[in-house]
Design a protein around this motif. Structure first.
Motif, PDB file in Angstrom:
ATOM      1  N   TYR A   1     -13.124  22.368  33.955  1.00  0.00           N
ATOM      2  CA  TYR A   1     -14.359  21.777  34.473  1.00  0.00           C
ATOM      3  C   TYR A   1     -15.419  22.863  34.727  1.00  0.00           C
ATOM      4  O   TYR A   1     -16.596  22.672  34.434  1.00  0.00           O
ATOM      5  CB  TYR A   1     -14.092  20.980  35.751  1.00  0.00           C
ATOM      6  CG  TYR A   1     -15.322  20.249  36.232  1.00  0.00           C
ATOM      7  CD1 TYR A   1     -15.774  19.107  35.581  1.00  0.00           C
ATOM      8  CD2 TYR A   1     -16.061  20.725  37.310  1.00  0.00           C
ATOM      9  CE1 TYR A   1     -16.920  18.442  36.002  1.00  0.00           C
ATOM     10  CE2 TYR A   1     -17.210  20.073  37.735  1.00  0.00           C
ATOM     11  CZ  TYR A   1     -17.632  18.933  37.081  1.00  0.00           C
ATOM     12  OH  TYR A   1     -18.772  18.290  37.485  1.00  0.00           O
ATOM     13  N   GLU A   2     -14.979  24.001  35.257  1.00  0.00           N
ATOM     14  CA  GLU A   2     -15.917  25.122  35.484  1.00  0.00           C
ATOM     15  C   GLU A   2     -16.560  25.557  34.168  1.00  0.00           C
ATOM     16  O   GLU A   2     -17.743  25.873  34.126  1.00  0.00           O
ATOM     17  CB  GLU A   2     -15.181  26.312  36.112  1.00  0.00           C
ATOM     18  CG  GLU A   2     -14.895  26.127  37.586  1.00  0.00           C
ATOM     19  CD  GLU A   2     -13.947  27.193  38.151  1.00  0.00           C
ATOM     20  OE1 GLU A   2     -13.817  28.280  37.549  1.00  0.00           O
ATOM     21  OE2 GLU A   2     -13.336  26.912  39.198  1.00  0.00           O
ATOM     22  N   ILE A   3     -15.757  25.564  33.105  1.00  0.00           N
ATOM     23  CA  ILE A   3     -16.299  25.949  31.796  1.00  0.00           C
ATOM     24  C   ILE A   3     -17.339  24.918  31.331  1.00  0.00           C
ATOM     25  O   ILE A   3     -18.369  25.293  30.779  1.00  0.00           O
ATOM     26  CB  ILE A   3     -15.180  26.126  30.743  1.00  0.00           C
ATOM     27  CG1 ILE A   3     -14.202  27.228  31.183  1.00  0.00           C
ATOM     28  CG2 ILE A   3     -15.777  26.478  29.379  1.00  0.00           C
ATOM     29  CD1 ILE A   3     -12.942  27.342  30.332  1.00  0.00           C
ATOM     30  N   THR A   4     -17.088  23.635  31.587  1.00  0.00           N
ATOM     31  CA  THR A   4     -18.072  22.618  31.178  1.00  0.00           C
ATOM     32  C   THR A   4     -19.394  22.835  31.912  1.00  0.00           C
ATOM     33  O   THR A   4     -20.460  22.597  31.346  1.00  0.00           O
ATOM     34  CB  THR A   4     -17.599  21.159  31.419  1.00  0.00           C
ATOM     35  OG1 THR A   4     -17.447  20.913  32.809  1.00  0.00           O
ATOM     36  CG2 THR A   4     -16.309  20.853  30.673  1.00  0.00           C
TER      37      THR A   4
ATOM     38  N   THR B   1     -15.723  27.542  22.875  1.00  0.00           N
ATOM     39  CA  THR B   1     -14.458  27.966  22.258  1.00  0.00           C
ATOM     40  C   THR B   1     -13.389  28.114  23.330  1.00  0.00           C
ATOM     41  O   THR B   1     -12.248  27.679  23.150  1.00  0.00           O
ATOM     42  CB  THR B   1     -14.661  29.294  21.482  1.00  0.00           C
ATOM     43  OG1 THR B   1     -15.704  29.092  20.517  1.00  0.00           O
ATOM     44  CG2 THR B   1     -13.389  29.722  20.774  1.00  0.00           C
ATOM     45  N   ARG B   2     -13.741  28.709  24.455  1.00  0.00           N
ATOM     46  CA  ARG B   2     -12.808  28.832  25.586  1.00  0.00           C
ATOM     47  C   ARG B   2     -12.377  27.449  26.069  1.00  0.00           C
ATOM     48  O   ARG B   2     -11.197  27.220  26.366  1.00  0.00           O
ATOM     49  CB  ARG B   2     -13.468  29.569  26.762  1.00  0.00           C
ATOM     50  CG  ARG B   2     -13.306  31.070  26.730  1.00  0.00           C
ATOM     51  CD  ARG B   2     -13.875  31.737  27.977  1.00  0.00           C
ATOM     52  NE  ARG B   2     -13.226  31.291  29.208  1.00  0.00           N
ATOM     53  CZ  ARG B   2     -13.852  31.102  30.366  1.00  0.00           C
ATOM     54  NH1 ARG B   2     -15.147  31.308  30.467  1.00  0.00           N
ATOM     55  NH2 ARG B   2     -13.199  30.721  31.437  1.00  0.00           N
ATOM     56  N   LEU B   3     -13.338  26.547  26.166  1.00  0.00           N
ATOM     57  CA  LEU B   3     -13.043  25.179  26.619  1.00  0.00           C
ATOM     58  C   LEU B   3     -12.075  24.503  25.658  1.00  0.00           C
ATOM     59  O   LEU B   3     -11.105  23.874  26.094  1.00  0.00           O
ATOM     60  CB  LEU B   3     -14.339  24.363  26.734  1.00  0.00           C
ATOM     61  CG  LEU B   3     -14.169  22.905  27.182  1.00  0.00           C
ATOM     62  CD1 LEU B   3     -13.577  22.827  28.586  1.00  0.00           C
ATOM     63  CD2 LEU B   3     -15.518  22.171  27.141  1.00  0.00           C
TER      64      LEU B   3
ATOM     65  N   ALA C   1     -22.792  18.055  23.882  1.00  0.00           N
ATOM     66  CA  ALA C   1     -22.459  16.635  23.795  1.00  0.00           C
ATOM     67  C   ALA C   1     -20.942  16.425  23.820  1.00  0.00           C
ATOM     68  O   ALA C   1     -20.433  15.538  24.512  1.00  0.00           O
ATOM     69  CB  ALA C   1     -23.066  16.034  22.522  1.00  0.00           C
ATOM     70  N   ILE C   2     -20.213  17.248  23.077  1.00  0.00           N
ATOM     71  CA  ILE C   2     -18.755  17.117  23.002  1.00  0.00           C
ATOM     72  C   ILE C   2     -18.108  17.478  24.341  1.00  0.00           C
ATOM     73  O   ILE C   2     -17.114  16.874  24.748  1.00  0.00           O
ATOM     74  CB  ILE C   2     -18.190  17.958  21.836  1.00  0.00           C
ATOM     75  CG1 ILE C   2     -18.710  17.397  20.500  1.00  0.00           C
ATOM     76  CG2 ILE C   2     -16.664  17.962  21.851  1.00  0.00           C
ATOM     77  CD1 ILE C   2     -18.449  18.297  19.289  1.00  0.00           C
ATOM     78  N   ALA C   3     -18.681  18.434  25.041  1.00  0.00           N
ATOM     79  CA  ALA C   3     -18.140  18.858  26.348  1.00  0.00           C
ATOM     80  C   ALA C   3     -18.138  17.705  27.355  1.00  0.00           C
ATOM     81  O   ALA C   3     -17.328  17.691  28.286  1.00  0.00           O
ATOM     82  CB  ALA C   3     -18.934  20.045  26.895  1.00  0.00           C
ATOM     83  N   VAL C   4     -18.999  16.726  27.151  1.00  0.00           N
ATOM     84  CA  VAL C   4     -19.063  15.563  28.045  1.00  0.00           C
ATOM     85  C   VAL C   4     -17.712  14.835  28.088  1.00  0.00           C
ATOM     86  O   VAL C   4     -17.297  14.336  29.130  1.00  0.00           O
ATOM     87  CB  VAL C   4     -20.217  14.601  27.648  1.00  0.00           C
ATOM     88  CG1 VAL C   4     -20.145  13.297  28.422  1.00  0.00           C
ATOM     89  CG2 VAL C   4     -21.563  15.297  27.881  1.00  0.00           C
TER      90      VAL C   4
END
Length: 168
Positions: A30-33, A49-51, A123-126
């Motif tokens: 979540y922190e990465i998002t 990439t990390r996410l 958008a994908i991170a959502v």
């Protein structure tokens, strides 16, 4: 009866303990998002990439955990609660919803590939954020409602069976 005062048997405590590790992983992704939301340029793509790596690892851990609940705990509880009780149905739905968000994230990230652009990444991170929100609520509900209920309604033999299954 205050749920947090319920002493859980070994297999139910094991599930609850697994939540601790899963929650730590979720908090990290979540922190990465959040970084992705506020970053730009190459730094954002690096965070994405990390996410992706975090979610891939997390997804495997979550599947192993959910399998114990879906295949054993939920099935045992459903037979005890009867068909009019919707507790297990709700839990299964939440599992499916979270798994779908994670699948959507992984699928779309793989389709975008290394050439992903900033807008796509955001958008994908959502999907990861949606999975996080679903799972935080869900694990909370399991700990406050489901596990204490299981402790109350499952027989000593059923709890021993769960413990055996989890070790297998």
């Amino acid at each position: 009866m205050e749920a947090s005062n319920v002493i859980l048997s070994a297999p139910l405590q094991q599930l609850k303990d697994e939540h601790v590790s899963l929650r730590e992983d979720m908090n990290l992704f979540y922190e990465i998002t959040e970084e992705i939301e506020f970053e730009s340029g190459p730094a954002l793509i690096q965070e994405f990439t990390r996410l992706y790596e975090r979610i891939s690892t997390f997804n495997s851990k979550l599947k192993a955990h959910s399998k114990k609940e879906d295949d054993w705990l939920f099935a045992m509880m459903a037979s005890r609660l009867g068909e009019n009780d919707k507790t297990i149905e709700v839990m299964e739905f939440e599992h499916e919803k979270a798994e779908q968000h994670l699948r959507d994230f992984l699928t779309e990230a793989e389709q975008a590939g290394p050439a992903i652009d900033i807008d796509e990444a955001q958008a994908i991170a959502v999907y990861a954020v949606q999975a996080y929100a679903t799972l935080i609520q869900h694990s909370d509900r399991e700990e406050k409602v489901l596990f204490p209920l299981a402790e109350k309604i499952l027989s000593v033999g059923e709890k021993a069976e769960l413990e055996r299954r989890f070790r297998a």
